[in-house]
Design a protein around this motif. Structure first.
Motif, PDB file in Angstrom:
ATOM      1  N   PRO A  76       0.814  -1.221   0.000  1.00 39.12           N
ATOM      2  CA  PRO A  76       0.000   0.000   0.000  1.00 39.12           C
ATOM      3  C   PRO A  76       0.853   1.280   0.000  1.00 39.12           C
ATOM      4  O   PRO A  76       1.918   1.320   0.625  1.00 39.12           O
ATOM      5  CB  PRO A  76      -0.812  -0.125   1.302  1.00 39.12           C
ATOM      6  CG  PRO A  76      -0.899  -1.589   1.549  1.00 39.12           C
ATOM      7  CD  PRO A  76       0.417  -2.141   1.077  1.00 39.12           C
ATOM      8  N   LYS A  94       0.562   3.980   1.503  1.00 36.96           N
ATOM      9  CA  LYS A  94       0.763   4.658   2.784  1.00 36.96           C
ATOM     10  C   LYS A  94       2.138   4.354   3.375  1.00 36.96           C
ATOM     11  O   LYS A  94       2.652   5.141   4.167  1.00 36.96           O
ATOM     12  CB  LYS A  94      -0.337   4.303   3.771  1.00 36.96           C
ATOM     13  CG  LYS A  94      -0.338   2.869   4.242  1.00 36.96           C
ATOM     14  CD  LYS A  94      -1.503   2.615   5.203  1.00 36.96           C
ATOM     15  CE  LYS A  94      -1.516   1.208   5.726  1.00 36.96           C
ATOM     16  NZ  LYS A  94      -2.624   0.999   6.667  1.00 36.96           N
ATOM     17  N   TYR A  95       2.760   3.256   2.990  1.00 36.73           N
ATOM     18  CA  TYR A  95       4.074   2.908   3.527  1.00 36.73           C
ATOM     19  C   TYR A  95       5.212   3.623   2.818  1.00 36.73           C
ATOM     20  O   TYR A  95       6.351   3.542   3.231  1.00 36.73           O
ATOM     21  CB  TYR A  95       4.281   1.397   3.498  1.00 36.73           C
ATOM     22  CG  TYR A  95       3.293   0.705   4.393  1.00 36.73           C
ATOM     23  CD1 TYR A  95       3.405   0.794   5.781  1.00 36.73           C
ATOM     24  CD2 TYR A  95       2.232   0.005   3.869  1.00 36.73           C
ATOM     25  CE1 TYR A  95       2.471   0.200   6.604  1.00 36.73           C
ATOM     26  CE2 TYR A  95       1.298  -0.601   4.682  1.00 36.73           C
ATOM     27  CZ  TYR A  95       1.424  -0.499   6.048  1.00 36.73           C
ATOM     28  OH  TYR A  95       0.502  -1.085   6.867  1.00 36.73           O
ATOM     29  N   LYS A 113       4.966   6.952   2.245  1.00 38.61           N
ATOM     30  CA  LYS A 113       4.948   8.338   2.728  1.00 38.61           C
ATOM     31  C   LYS A 113       5.972   8.514   3.825  1.00 38.61           C
ATOM     32  O   LYS A 113       6.257   7.604   4.566  1.00 38.61           O
ATOM     33  CB  LYS A 113       3.554   8.691   3.254  1.00 38.61           C
ATOM     34  CG  LYS A 113       2.493   8.652   2.168  1.00 38.61           C
ATOM     35  CD  LYS A 113       1.137   8.940   2.758  1.00 38.61           C
ATOM     36  CE  LYS A 113       0.080   8.835   1.675  1.00 38.61           C
ATOM     37  NZ  LYS A 113      -1.271   8.928   2.234  1.00 38.61           N
TER      38      LYS A 113
END
Length: 149
Positions: free
Chosen positions: A143, A145-146, A148
């Motif tokens: 994903p 989000k990892y 960022k």
């Protein structure tokens, strides 16, 4: 034309293997074959090998089977499928076993955005030492989000 078709089949197989790895990891390794996978989350032995390595053997057999089907003219697409499975297995070994878990002390200084994201996602997966409540079951595609900061 046949070469182009083989390349397409190889690339499709490689990409499908990421889904297969995710599915196998989530529903089989963290499911009915947890007994083989749990030593990967909580090391309870002194051996360099893990019971978890049995999953590698399964996919190696599938890949070899595809090569043999092609070699003996049973299934013409066996070669690109077998090579796709093998290439994904090699990528998985390099990323998961060598880069992330450092089973061999290589790639220790990789710090680009992709390497950091994959490491973060895998760390979140291993935060859970039991078979329940896991996250991030994929390996190469994790994903966003990892990634960022």
């Amino acid at each position: 034309m046949q070469t182009l078709l083989w390349i397409i089949i190889f690339l499709a197989t490689y990409c499908i293997m990421e889904f297969m790895a995710w599915f196998t990891h989530k529903y089989i390794m963290h499911g009915f074959l947890w007994s083989l996978h749990k030593d990967h989350h909580k090391k309870d032995h002194d051996s360099w090998f893990e019971r978890n390595d049995a999953f590698f053997i399964f996919y190696a057999i599938v890949s070899i089977g595809c090569f043999l089907l092609w070699k003996y003219d049973i299934f013409w697409a066996g070669l690109p499928i077998g090579v796709g499975i093998f290439a994904y297995g090699l990528s998985y070994f390099l990323v998961h076993d060598i880069f992330i878990h450092q089973r061999f002390k290589l790639f220790r200084n990789a710090n680009n955005w992709y390497a950091k994201g994959v490491r973060r996602a895998h760390k979140m997966h291993h935060k859970h030492i039991g078979k329940e409540d896991g996250e991030c079951f994929g390996m190469l595609f994790v994903p966003f989000k990892y990634f960022k900061k």
